[in-house]
Design an enzyme around this catalytic site. Sequence first.
Site, mmCIF file in Angstrom:
data_model
loop_
_atom_site.group_PDB
_atom_site.id
_atom_site.type_symbol
_atom_site.label_atom_id
_atom_site.label_comp_id
_atom_site.label_asym_id
_atom_site.label_seq_id
_atom_site.Cartn_x
_atom_site.Cartn_y
_atom_site.Cartn_z
ATOM 1 N N PRO A 1 1.064 -0.929 -0.380
ATOM 2 C CA PRO A 1 -0.156 0.228 0.209
ATOM 3 C C PRO A 1 1.555 1.197 0.241
ATOM 4 O O PRO A 1 1.882 1.365 0.359
ATOM 5 C CB PRO A 1 -0.946 -0.410 1.073
ATOM 6 C CG PRO A 1 -0.575 -1.555 1.990
ATOM 7 C CD PRO A 1 1.323 -2.074 1.510
ATOM 8 N N GLU A 2 0.648 1.815 -0.961
ATOM 9 C CA GLU A 2 1.439 3.340 -0.254
ATOM 10 C C GLU A 2 0.349 4.233 -0.891
ATOM 11 O O GLU A 2 -1.508 4.080 -1.110
ATOM 12 C CB GLU A 2 2.033 3.368 -2.004
ATOM 13 C CG GLU A 2 3.670 2.339 -1.944
ATOM 14 C CD GLU A 2 4.552 2.621 -2.190
ATOM 15 O OE1 GLU A 2 4.973 3.554 -2.799
ATOM 16 O OE2 GLU A 2 4.956 1.996 -2.482
ATOM 17 N N ASN B 1 7.437 2.487 -0.497
ATOM 18 C CA ASN B 1 8.851 1.924 -1.047
ATOM 19 C C ASN B 1 9.371 1.623 -2.769
ATOM 20 O O ASN B 1 9.900 1.137 -3.284
ATOM 21 C CB ASN B 1 9.418 0.448 -0.347
ATOM 22 C CG ASN B 1 10.445 0.373 0.212
ATOM 23 O OD1 ASN B 1 11.068 1.142 -0.385
ATOM 24 N ND2 ASN B 1 10.560 -1.115 0.252
ATOM 25 N N ARG C 1 13.590 -0.979 4.694
ATOM 26 C CA ARG C 1 13.129 -1.327 3.926
ATOM 27 C C ARG C 1 13.593 -2.171 2.971
ATOM 28 O O ARG C 1 15.015 -1.250 2.277
ATOM 29 C CB ARG C 1 12.266 -0.503 3.431
ATOM 30 C CG ARG C 1 10.595 0.104 4.057
ATOM 31 C CD ARG C 1 10.186 -0.671 4.590
ATOM 32 N NE ARG C 1 8.864 -0.992 3.473
ATOM 33 C CZ ARG C 1 7.772 -0.376 3.349
ATOM 34 N NH1 ARG C 1 7.646 0.924 4.523
ATOM 35 N NH2 ARG C 1 7.192 -0.356 2.380
ATOM 36 N N LYS D 1 -0.580 8.417 3.676
ATOM 37 C CA LYS D 1 -1.034 6.519 3.883
ATOM 38 C C LYS D 1 -2.111 6.795 5.017
ATOM 39 O O LYS D 1 -1.845 5.648 5.253
ATOM 40 C CB LYS D 1 0.267 6.050 3.781
ATOM 41 C CG LYS D 1 1.261 6.230 2.398
ATOM 42 C CD LYS D 1 1.747 4.623 1.579
ATOM 43 C CE LYS D 1 3.815 5.402 3.272
ATOM 44 N NZ LYS D 1 4.184 4.284 3.444
#
Length: 272
Positions: A2-3, A166, A251, A51
Site C-alpha cells: 500500500p502506498e 517503498n 525497507r 498513507k
Amino acid sequence: MPEGDTVWRAARELHRALGGRVLTRCDIRVPRFATVDFTGETVQEAVARGKHLLIRGGGDDGWDIHSHLKMEGLWHVYGHGEKWRRPAFKARCVLGTEDAVVVGFELGFLRVIPRAEEDEAVGYLGPDLLGPDWDPDEALRRLLEQPERPIGLALLDQRNLAGIGNVYRCELCFLAGVHPLTPTAEVPNLPRMVQLSKKLLEANKERSTRATTGQLRGNTLWVYGRSRRGCLRCGTPVALEQLGDRETELRELYYCPHCQPRLDAQAEAALP
Ligand SMILES: [Zn+2]
C-alpha cells in the site's frame, strides 16, 4: 504494497459506501477500542491523508476511525450476505450501513480518536501528494531541511511529503537517475523529482496496477522487485539492499548500479 495511491482509492471506495450513511453495525476488533460502538451515528466522510485513512463521523465534534494499512492491510466493501474474500479472524473493523458492509482486514494500525485530536494524529505529515493541500514548494523546502540525508530516505519520510512508499521511492530514484544514497541537496533536479512524484501517484491512483514505465502489463516497474531479472532499461543486475533510519523503517532498496551511479563514482570516472 500500500502506498498513497492505494490509500486514496480505498478512501474513495469507503466514502462511497459510508459517506452520509447511518451505521447499523460497528464492530472494532482491537482490544483497546472493542467497546466503542457508533451504531446509529452518521459517517460524514472517509478521506486519505498520505498513507493514513480517516473515517470521520458523529458531526463536527465527533470522532475519527484512524487507520493505516502498513504492509498487509486492506479494506473491502461488501453487500449484505456477500462472502468475505478474507478470513473473518483477520478483520479489525466492521462497519455496516443499510446497504453495505465495510471491512478492514489486517490493518497495521487502527484507533478511534476524538475529532479534536485529528491534527495531532496526522498534522505532522508533509504536503499530501494526492490531497487538496498539495504544495510542491513546501515539499521541496521540507526535503531540503536535511540536505545531507540520502534522497532514498528523505522521499520515504512522510513529514517531507506524504504518500510515497517503498515502490515509489525506488522508482523515483531510478527515473531521476540518482543513486538512492545521494544527499538530497545534491540531487541534480530535485524540483523535477517532486513533480514526478505527484505525476506518478496521480497517474496510478485510479487503477489497481501500479506502473511507472507506461506499461500496464508485464514490465510495470523499472527496478523495484527486479533483483533477479535486471534493470528494465539496461539489463544490469539490480542491486538489493536494506535502507532505513530512525524516521523510516528499514525497507528493501532496489537500484540499478549502472543507471544510478554514485556521484562520487561519477566524479572519479571523470578524472583524467
Ligand atoms: Zn539500468
